[in-house]
Design a protein around this motif. Structure first.
Motif, PDB file in Angstrom:
ATOM      1  N   ARG A 236      -4.950  75.307  -6.734  1.00  0.00           N
ATOM      2  CA  ARG A 236      -5.630  74.620  -5.509  1.00  0.00           C
ATOM      3  C   ARG A 236      -5.832  72.939  -6.113  1.00  0.00           C
ATOM      4  N   ASN A 237      -5.138  72.523  -4.673  1.00  0.00           N
ATOM      5  CA  ASN A 237      -4.849  71.064  -4.825  1.00  0.00           C
ATOM      6  C   ASN A 237      -5.814  70.550  -3.715  1.00  0.00           C
TER       7      ASN A 237
ATOM      8  N   LYS B  68      -9.106  62.121   6.209  1.00  0.00           N
ATOM      9  CA  LYS B  68      -8.925  63.895   6.433  1.00  0.00           C
ATOM     10  C   LYS B  68      -8.932  64.421   5.293  1.00  0.00           C
ATOM     11  N   GLU B  69      -9.463  65.215   4.941  1.00  0.00           N
ATOM     12  CA  GLU B  69      -9.195  65.750   4.593  1.00  0.00           C
ATOM     13  C   GLU B  69      -8.024  67.186   3.733  1.00  0.00           C
ATOM     14  N   ILE B  70      -7.846  67.112   3.256  1.00  0.00           N
ATOM     15  CA  ILE B  70      -6.119  68.104   3.162  1.00  0.00           C
ATOM     16  C   ILE B  70      -6.768  69.536   2.409  1.00  0.00           C
ATOM     17  N   HIS B  71      -5.822  70.661   2.052  1.00  0.00           N
ATOM     18  CA  HIS B  71      -6.898  71.705   1.776  1.00  0.00           C
ATOM     19  C   HIS B  71      -5.667  72.794   1.392  1.00  0.00           C
ATOM     20  N   GLY B  72      -4.813  72.889  -0.098  1.00  0.00           N
ATOM     21  CA  GLY B  72      -3.776  73.495  -0.319  1.00  0.00           C
ATOM     22  C   GLY B  72      -3.212  73.891  -1.195  1.00  0.00           C
TER      23      GLY B  72
ATOM     24  N   THR C 276       0.535  73.548   2.206  1.00  0.00           N
ATOM     25  CA  THR C 276      -1.235  73.380   3.330  1.00  0.00           C
ATOM     26  C   THR C 276      -1.472  75.198   3.389  1.00  0.00           C
ATOM     27  N   ASP C 277      -3.262  74.907   3.674  1.00  0.00           N
ATOM     28  CA  ASP C 277      -3.846  76.299   3.469  1.00  0.00           C
ATOM     29  C   ASP C 277      -3.214  76.860   5.185  1.00  0.00           C
TER      30      ASP C 277
END
Length: 82
Positions: free
Chosen positions: A8-9, A17-21, A47-48
């Motif tokens: 998870r990173n 902006k928050e980046i989820h991936g 990314t997610d």
């Protein structure tokens, strides 16, 4: 390519902006050339949102195909076999 690990990173981009991936670690091929031995490896970031669009959840041992966009960024990942 074979998935050998993932992590998870999540981070905040320069624009706030928050980046989820996830960072996905892959073996790519047998290393070739003089004075080489073993397999080559690389990591990609998905990314997610991209993973959800692909319908793929990383799992160690999966063989996958990765497609890249015109900017050489990973755009799609599909499982070939588990």
């Amino acid at each position: 390519m074979k998935v050998i690990g993932y992590k998870r990173n999540d981070f905040t981009g320069n624009d706030g902006k928050e980046i989820h991936g996830m960072r996905i670690y892959l073996t790519t091929s047998q290393a070739s050339g003089p004075d080489t031995d073993g397999e080559a490896c690389e990591s990609i970031y998905m990314t997610d949102d991209k993973l959800a669009r692909c319908g793929y959840t990383p799992k160690v041992g999966d063989e996958v195909n990765v497609s890249y966009n015109r900017y050489r960024k990973p755009d799609n990942i599909t499982r070939i076999k588990a």
